[in-house]
Design a protein around this motif. Sequence first.
Motif, PDB file in Angstrom:
ATOM      1  N   HIS A 109      -5.364   1.850 -11.812  1.00 44.12           N
ATOM      2  CA  HIS A 109      -6.319   1.336 -12.297  1.00 44.12           C
ATOM      3  C   HIS A 109      -6.856   2.412 -12.393  1.00 44.12           C
ATOM      4  N   PHE A 110      -7.441   3.177 -10.993  1.00 45.22           N
ATOM      5  CA  PHE A 110      -8.188   4.326 -11.128  1.00 45.22           C
ATOM      6  C   PHE A 110      -7.462   5.448 -10.305  1.00 45.22           C
ATOM      7  N   ALA A 111      -6.474   6.013 -10.668  1.00 44.46           N
ATOM      8  CA  ALA A 111      -5.844   6.977 -10.340  1.00 44.46           C
ATOM      9  C   ALA A 111      -6.134   8.429 -11.586  1.00 44.46           C
ATOM     10  N   ALA A 112      -6.088   7.691 -12.455  1.00 36.80           N
ATOM     11  CA  ALA A 112      -7.069   8.612 -13.781  1.00 36.80           C
ATOM     12  C   ALA A 112      -8.697   8.807 -13.308  1.00 36.80           C
ATOM     13  N   ARG A 113      -9.267   8.313 -12.594  1.00 34.37           N
ATOM     14  CA  ARG A 113     -10.758   8.808 -12.545  1.00 34.37           C
ATOM     15  C   ARG A 113     -11.112   8.777 -10.839  1.00 34.37           C
ATOM     16  N   PHE A 114      -9.844   9.454 -10.247  1.00 35.55           N
ATOM     17  CA  PHE A 114     -10.624   9.429  -8.580  1.00 35.55           C
ATOM     18  C   PHE A 114      -8.776   9.732  -7.894  1.00 35.55           C
ATOM     19  N   ARG A 115      -9.217  10.160  -6.846  1.00 33.20           N
ATOM     20  CA  ARG A 115      -8.316  11.417  -6.386  1.00 33.20           C
ATOM     21  C   ARG A 115      -7.951   9.781  -5.002  1.00 33.20           C
ATOM     22  N   VAL A 116      -7.093   8.941  -5.480  1.00 31.91           N
ATOM     23  CA  VAL A 116      -6.516   7.667  -4.580  1.00 31.91           C
ATOM     24  C   VAL A 116      -5.821   8.244  -3.370  1.00 31.91           C
ATOM     25  N   VAL A 117      -6.053   7.539  -2.166  1.00 34.30           N
ATOM     26  CA  VAL A 117      -6.020   7.738  -1.228  1.00 34.30           C
ATOM     27  C   VAL A 117      -5.314   6.740  -0.269  1.00 34.30           C
ATOM     28  N   LEU A 118      -4.315   5.935  -0.781  1.00 35.75           N
ATOM     29  CA  LEU A 118      -3.569   5.539   0.018  1.00 35.75           C
ATOM     30  C   LEU A 118      -3.065   5.104   1.207  1.00 35.75           C
ATOM     31  N   VAL A 119      -3.365   4.777   2.258  1.00 32.17           N
ATOM     32  CA  VAL A 119      -3.499   4.695   3.721  1.00 32.17           C
ATOM     33  C   VAL A 119      -2.109   3.783   4.339  1.00 32.17           C
ATOM     34  N   ASP A 120      -1.256   4.324   4.585  1.00 30.86           N
ATOM     35  CA  ASP A 120       0.578   3.496   5.423  1.00 30.86           C
ATOM     36  C   ASP A 120      -0.482   2.946   7.208  1.00 30.86           C
ATOM     37  N   PRO A 121      -1.604   2.016   7.416  1.00 29.36           N
ATOM     38  CA  PRO A 121      -2.183   2.183   8.923  1.00 29.36           C
ATOM     39  C   PRO A 121      -1.018   1.902  10.241  1.00 29.36           C
ATOM     40  N   PRO A 122      -1.437   2.090  10.857  1.00 29.16           N
ATOM     41  CA  PRO A 122      -1.362   2.871  12.213  1.00 29.16           C
ATOM     42  C   PRO A 122      -0.118   1.686  12.315  1.00 29.16           C
ATOM     43  N   GLY A 123       1.038   2.042  12.447  1.00 30.94           N
ATOM     44  CA  GLY A 123       2.241   0.980  13.042  1.00 30.94           C
ATOM     45  C   GLY A 123       2.886   0.493  12.231  1.00 30.94           C
ATOM     46  N   HIS A 124       2.660   0.726  10.846  1.00 30.61           N
ATOM     47  CA  HIS A 124       2.714   0.398   9.670  1.00 30.61           C
ATOM     48  C   HIS A 124       3.816   1.359   8.762  1.00 30.61           C
ATOM     49  N   GLY A 125       4.905   0.849   7.250  1.00 27.56           N
ATOM     50  CA  GLY A 125       4.819   1.880   6.897  1.00 27.56           C
ATOM     51  C   GLY A 125       5.659   2.424   6.465  1.00 27.56           C
ATOM     52  N   ALA A 126       6.041   3.703   6.690  1.00 25.71           N
ATOM     53  CA  ALA A 126       5.864   4.935   6.952  1.00 25.71           C
ATOM     54  C   ALA A 126       5.100   6.062   8.398  1.00 25.71           C
ATOM     55  N   SER A 127       4.112   4.674   8.776  1.00 24.52           N
ATOM     56  CA  SER A 127       3.223   6.510  10.160  1.00 24.52           C
ATOM     57  C   SER A 127       4.162   5.786  11.297  1.00 24.52           C
ATOM     58  N   PRO A 146     -13.500  12.055  -7.896  1.00 26.24           N
ATOM     59  CA  PRO A 146     -14.274  11.904  -6.713  1.00 26.24           C
ATOM     60  C   PRO A 146     -12.974  10.902  -5.390  1.00 26.24           C
ATOM     61  N   ALA A 147     -13.160  11.225  -4.569  1.00 26.38           N
ATOM     62  CA  ALA A 147     -11.940  10.131  -3.440  1.00 26.38           C
ATOM     63  C   ALA A 147     -12.766   8.718  -3.573  1.00 26.38           C
ATOM     64  N   MET A 148     -11.004   8.105  -3.215  1.00 27.64           N
ATOM     65  CA  MET A 148     -10.904   6.502  -2.925  1.00 27.64           C
ATOM     66  C   MET A 148     -10.490   6.553  -1.976  1.00 27.64           C
ATOM     67  N   LEU A 149     -10.418   5.836  -0.829  1.00 22.26           N
ATOM     68  CA  LEU A 149      -9.697   5.972   0.489  1.00 22.26           C
ATOM     69  C   LEU A 149      -9.164   4.259   0.389  1.00 22.26           C
ATOM     70  N   PHE A 150      -7.565   3.479   0.384  1.00 21.77           N
ATOM     71  CA  PHE A 150      -7.996   2.510   0.347  1.00 21.77           C
ATOM     72  C   PHE A 150      -6.383   2.030   1.709  1.00 21.77           C
ATOM     73  N   TRP A 151      -7.717   1.069   2.786  1.00 17.93           N
ATOM     74  CA  TRP A 151      -6.881   0.756   3.854  1.00 17.93           C
ATOM     75  C   TRP A 151      -6.301  -0.551   4.063  1.00 17.93           C
TER      76      TRP A 151
END
Length: 274
Positions: free
Chosen positions: A48-66, A27-32
């Motif tokens: 901790h969670f990627a063995a059981r969930f589809r983990v989605v890490l967001v670089d929010p607008p204007g941050h990181g490589a977004s 199941p998907a788990m999205l992190f902002w």
Amino acid sequence: MDRTLMEDRYVDTVLGRIRLRVGGSGPAMLFWPSLLMDGMLWAGQVDHFAARFRVVLVDPPGHGASSPLTKPFTFDQCAAVIVEILDALGLERTHLIGNSWGGMIGGTFAALYPDRVGISVLMNATASPAGLRHRLEYPLLARSAQLLRGIRGPLVKPVIDAFLGPTARRTKPEVVAAVNDSVRRVAIDSGRHAVLSVVPHRPDQRELFGRIRTPVLVVAGIEDATFPVAETRVMAEAIPGARFVVLEGAAHLAALECPAEVNALIDEFLLAQS
């Protein structure tokens, strides 16, 4: 899961091109994350969670490589970004975990798109409009960033003081270093648009959050100077049936400061809803 196995993905959205780190299965788990932080705020959750969930890490607008931000935004637009991410990844629903900015728009998303969210964990956030201190101090900080363009040192300390409490500053130098590095990487103009949109110009969402009907866990940090426990408690009280927890030893970035405790809280809340 080895973080090097996380795949970079890019999604075009109403707020520009968003960089994601995606890994794991289930199941998907999205992190902002919070303002001035990118998706790696959640490194302790990936492990901790990627063995059981589809983990989605967001670089929010204007941050990181977004993509850089070129103007202010609304929380409704941020919630629409989440929808566009889910659509691009072929995901019908996601659990949503948010910190500060992520916690605020996590509530917006749960209220506006109930069919697309499982549980929501909203940490170190608020549903209330900005008080006088936030309306005065944060525009001044944003203006100072413009005037001191390229001179980051004087601007980092106020952020460290706002984000981290005495426990982290005294005993967790790696956390202090991570925040320091993240703040120094944020482009000045993007940071200014984001800070003004999320802090002094944020909406009063208490009535909107009263429409949430999906399971919500609200987490406060006892040392959080930005959104103190009493303010985060008001947010929890606005959400029907929300559970409210106060973390000892945590300030404004609970997932970074206390990853094991946050992971245990999320696991416990997921189990309670199953």
